[in-house]
Write a protein that holds these residues in place. Structure first.
Motif, PDB file in Angstrom:
ATOM      1  N   PRO A 367     -61.917   8.908  21.261  1.00 33.50           N
ATOM      2  CA  PRO A 367     -61.275   8.309  22.454  1.00 33.50           C
ATOM      3  C   PRO A 367     -59.802   8.631  22.623  1.00 33.50           C
ATOM      4  N   ARG A 368     -59.477   9.911  22.745  1.00 32.29           N
ATOM      5  CA  ARG A 368     -58.097  10.290  23.069  1.00 32.29           C
ATOM      6  C   ARG A 368     -58.024  10.596  24.559  1.00 32.29           C
ATOM      7  N   TRP A 369     -57.053  10.019  25.226  1.00 36.87           N
ATOM      8  CA  TRP A 369     -56.927  10.222  26.664  1.00 36.87           C
ATOM      9  C   TRP A 369     -56.430  11.635  26.956  1.00 36.87           C
ATOM     10  N   GLN A 370     -57.115  12.300  27.873  1.00 37.06           N
ATOM     11  CA  GLN A 370     -56.717  13.639  28.296  1.00 37.06           C
ATOM     12  C   GLN A 370     -56.844  13.743  29.806  1.00 37.06           C
ATOM     13  N   LYS A 371     -55.998  14.537  30.399  1.00 33.25           N
ATOM     14  CA  LYS A 371     -56.127  14.798  31.831  1.00 33.25           C
ATOM     15  C   LYS A 371     -57.253  15.799  32.038  1.00 33.25           C
ATOM     16  N   MET A 372     -58.151  15.481  32.951  1.00 29.96           N
ATOM     17  CA  MET A 372     -59.253  16.392  33.268  1.00 29.96           C
ATOM     18  C   MET A 372     -58.772  17.370  34.337  1.00 29.96           C
ATOM     19  N   GLU A 373     -58.725  18.619  33.989  1.00 34.35           N
ATOM     20  CA  GLU A 373     -58.301  19.634  34.947  1.00 34.35           C
ATOM     21  C   GLU A 373     -59.440  19.882  35.936  1.00 34.35           C
ATOM     22  N   ALA A 374     -59.133  19.802  37.235  1.00 38.80           N
ATOM     23  CA  ALA A 374     -60.150  20.004  38.264  1.00 38.80           C
ATOM     24  C   ALA A 374     -59.580  20.862  39.381  1.00 38.80           C
ATOM     25  N   LYS A 375     -60.455  21.675  39.982  1.00 38.15           N
ATOM     26  CA  LYS A 375     -60.061  22.486  41.132  1.00 38.15           C
ATOM     27  C   LYS A 375     -60.061  21.605  42.371  1.00 38.15           C
ATOM     28  N   GLY A 376     -58.993  21.681  43.140  1.00 39.80           N
ATOM     29  CA  GLY A 376     -58.888  20.860  44.332  1.00 39.80           C
ATOM     30  C   GLY A 376     -58.069  19.610  44.079  1.00 39.80           C
ATOM     31  N   ASP A 422     -67.798  17.610  41.612  1.00 31.28           N
ATOM     32  CA  ASP A 422     -68.875  18.198  40.811  1.00 31.28           C
ATOM     33  C   ASP A 422     -68.439  18.169  39.353  1.00 31.28           C
ATOM     34  N   PRO A 423     -69.028  17.302  38.519  1.00 30.15           N
ATOM     35  CA  PRO A 423     -68.565  17.185  37.129  1.00 30.15           C
ATOM     36  C   PRO A 423     -68.864  18.422  36.282  1.00 30.15           C
ATOM     37  N   LYS A 424     -69.825  19.243  36.706  1.00 29.51           N
ATOM     38  CA  LYS A 424     -70.146  20.443  35.926  1.00 29.51           C
ATOM     39  C   LYS A 424     -69.101  21.528  36.137  1.00 29.51           C
ATOM     40  N   SER A 425     -68.788  21.803  37.402  1.00 29.55           N
ATOM     41  CA  SER A 425     -67.770  22.817  37.683  1.00 29.55           C
ATOM     42  C   SER A 425     -66.371  22.234  37.752  1.00 29.55           C
ATOM     43  N   ARG A 426     -66.302  20.891  37.699  1.00 33.50           N
ATOM     44  CA  ARG A 426     -65.020  20.185  37.818  1.00 33.50           C
ATOM     45  C   ARG A 426     -64.257  20.622  39.077  1.00 33.50           C
ATOM     46  N   THR A 427     -64.988  20.495  40.192  1.00 34.24           N
ATOM     47  CA  THR A 427     -64.437  20.888  41.483  1.00 34.24           C
ATOM     48  C   THR A 427     -64.348  19.680  42.396  1.00 34.24           C
ATOM     49  N   LEU A 428     -63.193  19.510  43.015  1.00 36.43           N
ATOM     50  CA  LEU A 428     -62.975  18.464  44.008  1.00 36.43           C
ATOM     51  C   LEU A 428     -62.857  19.109  45.381  1.00 36.43           C
ATOM     52  N   GLU A 429     -63.590  18.598  46.375  1.00 37.00           N
ATOM     53  CA  GLU A 429     -63.446  19.128  47.722  1.00 37.00           C
ATOM     54  C   GLU A 429     -63.595  18.007  48.740  1.00 37.00           C
ATOM     55  N   LYS A 430     -62.814  18.116  49.821  1.00 39.18           N
ATOM     56  CA  LYS A 430     -62.903  17.121  50.893  1.00 39.18           C
ATOM     57  C   LYS A 430     -64.140  17.411  51.723  1.00 39.18           C
ATOM     58  N   VAL A 431     -64.936  16.358  51.971  1.00 35.56           N
ATOM     59  CA  VAL A 431     -66.124  16.493  52.803  1.00 35.56           C
ATOM     60  C   VAL A 431     -65.758  16.254  54.254  1.00 35.56           C
ATOM     61  N   TRP A 432     -65.028  15.163  54.525  1.00 38.99           N
ATOM     62  CA  TRP A 432     -64.550  14.873  55.874  1.00 38.99           C
ATOM     63  C   TRP A 432     -63.475  13.808  55.839  1.00 38.99           C
ATOM     64  N   ASN A 433     -62.850  13.636  57.005  1.00 41.35           N
ATOM     65  CA  ASN A 433     -61.852  12.584  57.202  1.00 41.35           C
ATOM     66  C   ASN A 433     -62.132  11.927  58.547  1.00 41.35           C
ATOM     67  N   THR A 434     -61.979  10.619  58.640  1.00 43.76           N
ATOM     68  CA  THR A 434     -62.212   9.933  59.905  1.00 43.76           C
ATOM     69  C   THR A 434     -60.937   9.253  60.361  1.00 43.76           C
ATOM     70  N   THR A 435     -60.856   9.005  61.660  1.00 43.89           N
ATOM     71  CA  THR A 435     -59.639   8.410  62.237  1.00 43.89           C
ATOM     72  C   THR A 435     -59.763   6.909  62.405  1.00 43.89           C
ATOM     73  N   ILE A 436     -60.746   6.294  61.777  1.00 41.81           N
ATOM     74  CA  ILE A 436     -60.961   4.859  61.980  1.00 41.81           C
ATOM     75  C   ILE A 436     -59.769   4.039  61.496  1.00 41.81           C
ATOM     76  N   GLU A 437     -58.972   4.619  60.590  1.00 37.89           N
ATOM     77  CA  GLU A 437     -57.837   3.848  60.063  1.00 37.89           C
ATOM     78  C   GLU A 437     -56.790   3.565  61.125  1.00 37.89           C
ATOM     79  N   LYS A 438     -56.841   4.268  62.256  1.00 39.47           N
ATOM     80  CA  LYS A 438     -55.907   3.967  63.338  1.00 39.47           C
ATOM     81  C   LYS A 438     -56.185   2.596  63.936  1.00 39.47           C
ATOM     82  N   ARG A 439     -57.415   2.142  63.778  1.00 40.71           N
ATOM     83  CA  ARG A 439     -57.818   0.880  64.391  1.00 40.71           C
ATOM     84  C   ARG A 439     -57.704  -0.292  63.417  1.00 40.71           C
TER      85      ARG A 439
END
Length: 840
Positions: A367-376, A422-439
């Protein structure tokens, strides 16, 4: 015990990807757990079209529950001249538990022992057969059956059938069996099913059979399908010195970790077990750093200040470390956490005026804390939700509150976006963004639950800018930037240093479980899975004709009506629609045209020119595209320009990509709309618009047209237009499953118009006995659009009360009080009796 949990987890994982979820059905009868006024009764009065003189069979499915009283009526079949058969139960009697009684004598009796392994909470098939030609009665319970001669059985040819509480003249009893019913059927002497009440979809106090649309009246109903719409509180705990909380989703357990004791709350049994610590203590940190390890039946307590996990063996009450206080204030308030392949992984959080966006990992064995390197990258935040789609193996991160720079001082904001990890490839990607926060200011509870068909997730969202707020369930789609809210909500007291909430799915009970933790208080709520909207459980009046036959009949009737109108040149007088207890002898239901029609009130439905339901052919993108163009066209006539379409439908696309997507989907939409009757999508100087031809129906436009005629309705309360106006006004909110900023103005405008016109009608109607049903109906329609309208509540309850429907009136009042408390955070100030004083 550890082996047991390991095997159980493997079985759970194996089946989780293919789990089948079923809709709850049946009518739950309130019994001795409530006072007499609120016990359930179901009354069936078959009309004279039923030919039962040669005999009949009444059949139904029934299940019993323990603990809510023992004795009570299941059903009473009432015939002519005082003849009646009673099925009665005493569920805890030692020898005999069920009797079929004729007047003062017992025909049959049986006990649990006769039913071969059938007991509480299991469905049992029951049949009562009446054969007047053979002068014979038979009773079937599961596979137990007996027959008996009964000469006076000829007196039952047009029976009244009452389940539960008996309120017929001279046959009054409030002893109700603790039961749930479904699939009530009436068959003739040859076994042909003439009526079938599923007891699933329904209206408020009526349910229609699936063959002819015959109505059965219910008093004090508790519909099991409503569990898919409403949250029920299933636990409330107060514990001192709480250090943290975590859940065992597989076994439906909640662990409340105290400084000296572990409390385990079993949601199914509502029992709490306390285990004093035998050795060691948890870390006394403030950021809820606890997670359940189902493979080992351990609770892992981690500390970002140290590389040592403190592990509690639940069976022995022994911690692996002595515990102690954290060195400093948390650096990762409201982070996300999960165990992935024997590794503890966390994301995000907030501390020291900084929002985080890093993934941290700590092996359960090293249990040593490490930063997980991820794409994105994801913009820094806290108060986000994440969950795994077990079908594809990816994790999704949704929403939160933070800032692009990570600094609290520089433009913090709400995020309602979706990212895939994706935990296997350690890839982060945005799927979408919505504007509902304006309301609205919305953040999610900490967990996402995959939807039943894995097309998205369910999440609980709340306004973190308020102390007294509410958690509201929403569905987040993976393929489109759409957040659709469900109606019911959960009160939530939120202070980010002292509150936490989560959502999980208990597959064994097929329920969503919501947990809120604030200070010393923990509350638990459940809702049947999958969740539904009110429109999904509303039962339309069933016609005995199929859609193609219905379309031909309606076409013929419409043609005849037009001819008569041209000949006589006068308005046709049609009685009011069947709704909310209006006298059946005075009503004729409004049957809307389904061929070539769009329906937006209470839910979105589309029928092609042949009457076929083609709603499912509208993909999320096509549905959003259609609704945007249609509503922008319907009220202003101008339509919506291409820039606005891109902003709402393809906000993350480049101009070229958005243009290509728009062209492809417009072509698809045009082909689909041609099926409804040549509805066109036009482009006029960069503005897109839809105009419906005269042969295509829209309940939205039809209702606006009727609203313009309200003045004439006041002068003639039996006008066809009034019947139609009340029918459509009572359907409910405009597109309730669509909860995005742009549609709000159309919802508000329509609801305000309906409320204004209905209020005008109410003012014109005198308080006379003959008008009570109409007034109750109008007030009920107002409450569909303004659930906290106190004037409408007063009129509805008073009218029902004066009609003699006191139990229904009180039920409406109680329902209003619950909604008021959930919305306003305080009790409704007016008592029931005071509410009625103005007119009664």
């Amino acid at each position: 015990m550890k082996i047991f949990y390991t095997v159980l987890l493997i079985i759970f994982i194996f089946f989780s990807s293919s789990a089948q979820f079923t809709t709850k059905t049946g009518l739950y009868f309130s019994s001795h757990e409530t006072v007499q006024d609120y016990r359930t009764s179901l009354k069936i009065s078959p009309d004279k079209r039923l030919d039962l003189e040669k005999g009949m069979t009444l059949s139904f499915d029934i299940s019993f529950r323990p603990g809510d009283g023992d004795y009570g009526y299941v059903v009473r079949i009432i015939g002519d001249e005082g003849v009646h058969l009673d099925l009665v139960t005493h569920t805890t009697s030692y020898s005999t538990n069920f009797w079929l009684v004729n007047q003062d004598s017992t025909l049959f009796s049986l006990g649990w022992k006769d039913l071969k392994d059938i007991h509480y909470d299991q469905w049992v098939g029951v049949k009562i057969n009446i054969d007047p030609l053979r002068e014979e009665v038979s009773l079937t319970f599961h596979d137990w059956e007996q027959k008996k001669k009964l000469p006076q059985i000829k007196g039952i040819s047009h029976p009244t059938i009452v389940f539960g509480a008996q309120r017929e003249p001279n046959l009054v009893s409030t002893d109700v069996a603790p039961m749930t019913l479904r699939h009530i059927r009436i068959a003739d002497h040859a076994g042909k099913i003439l009526r079938h009440w599923e007891l699933s979809k329904h209206v408020e106090n009526l349910v229609y059979d699936e063959i002819s649309g015959a109505a059965a009246e219910v008093l004090n109903p508790v519909w099991k399908i409503d569990d898919h719409v409403k949250w029920q509180q299933v636990g409330h705990l107060n514990k001192k010195n709480i250090v943290g909380v975590c859940t065992d989703d597989l076994n439906n357990r909640v662990f409340i970790i105290g400084r000296d004791t572990l409390s385990i709350y079993e949601i199914n049994s509502k029992q709490t077990v306390s285990i004093p610590y035998q050795q060691g203590k948890p870390y006394n940190c403030r950021s809820n750093t606890f997670i359940y390890d189902p493979l080992n039946d351990h609770i892992i307590n981690y500390n970002f200040d140290t590389d040592a996990h403190n592990v509690l063996d639940i069976q022995t009450g022994v911690w692996s470390l002595p515990g102690g206080n954290c060195n400093q204030l948390p650096a990762y308030w409201h982070h996300n956490k999960a165990i992935m392949d024997n590794t503890l992984v966390t994301f995000g959080g907030y501390g020291y005026y900084t929002y985080k966006n890093i993934l941290l990992q700590s092996s359960l064995t090293d249990p040593r804390w490490q930063k997980m390197e991820a794409k994105g990258l994801i913009e820094p935040r806290y108060l986000s939700a994440w969950g795994e789609d077990t079908k594809e193996g990816n994790w999704y991160i949704f929403g939160g509150y933070g800032s692009k720079s990570g600094s609290q001082q520089i433009s913090p904001r709400h995020y309602l976006d979706l990212h895939r990890f994706d935990p296997k490839s350690r890839t982060l990607e945005k799927v979408w963004n919505t504007t509902i926060e304006k309301r609205k200011s919305k953040v999610p509870a900490s967990s996402l639950v995959p939807s039943e068909n894995h097309d998205g997730f369910y999440a609980l969202l709340f306004d973190n800018s308020q102390y007294h707020t509410h958690l509201q369930l929403a569905k987040i789609r993976k393929d489109i930037s759409e957040v659709n809210f469900y109606q019911d909500s959960i009160p939530y007291t939120f202070l980010d240093t002292d509150s936490w909430s989560t959502l999980y799915l208990n597959e064994s009970s097929q329920e969503l479980i919501a947990l809120t933790h604030h200070g010393d208080e923990i509350k638990l709520f459940s809702q049947a899975f999958p969740p539904m909207l009110p429109a999904d459980i509303h039962q339309d009046i069933v016609s005995p004709f199929h859609w193609k036959e219905r379309a031909l009949w309606l076409t013929g009737i419409l043609a005849l009506f037009i001819i008569l109108a041209l000949v006589f040149k006068r308005k046709s007088k049609i009685p009011l629609p069947l709704h909310e207890g209006l006298p059946v002898s005075e009503v004729k239901a409004v049957v809307p045209p389904r061929s070539g029609g769009f329906y937006f009130l209470g839910g979105f439905l589309v029928f092609d020119s042949t009457g076929k339901d083609i709603t499912s052919e509208f993909t999320p993108t096509l549905k959003l595209l259609f609704l945007l163009i249609y509503f922008y066209s319907a009220r202003s006539g101008k339509g919506i320009n291409s820039t606005q379409l891109t902003e709402y439908v393809w906000p993350e696309k480049t101009d070229n990509s958005a243009r290509n997507n728009r062209n492809v989907n417009i072509r698809k939409l045009r082909l689909l709309l041609e099926k409804t009757g040549n509805v066109e999508v036009k482009n006029d100087n960069t503005y897109w618009k839809i105009v419906l031809p005269d042969n295509v129906f829209s309940d939205y436009e039809h209702l606006y047209g009727l609203a313009d005629q309200v003045k004439s309705f006041k002068d003639n309360l039996n006008d066809q237009g009034l019947a139609e106006f009340l029918h459509y006004a009572g359907q409910g909110e405009l597109c309730p499953s669509v909860q995005t900023e742009w549609i709000d103005k159309y919802k508000v405008d329509l609801s305000n118009r309906i409320i204004d016109e209905l209020s005008v009608l109410l003012e014109a109607i005198p308080w006379e006995k003959a008008n009570y049903p109409l007034m109750a109906q109008i007030a009920s329609s107002i409450l569909k659009h303004d659930v906290l309208n106190e004037e409408a509540l007063q009129i509805k309850c008073t009218a029902l009360y004066l009609m003699g429907k006191k139990g229904i009136a009180k039920h409406c009042y109680d329902k209003f009080c619950t909604e008021y408390k959930n919305s306003m955070g305080s009790d409704f100030p007016m008592k029931f009796k005071s509410l009625l004083k103005v007119y009664s």
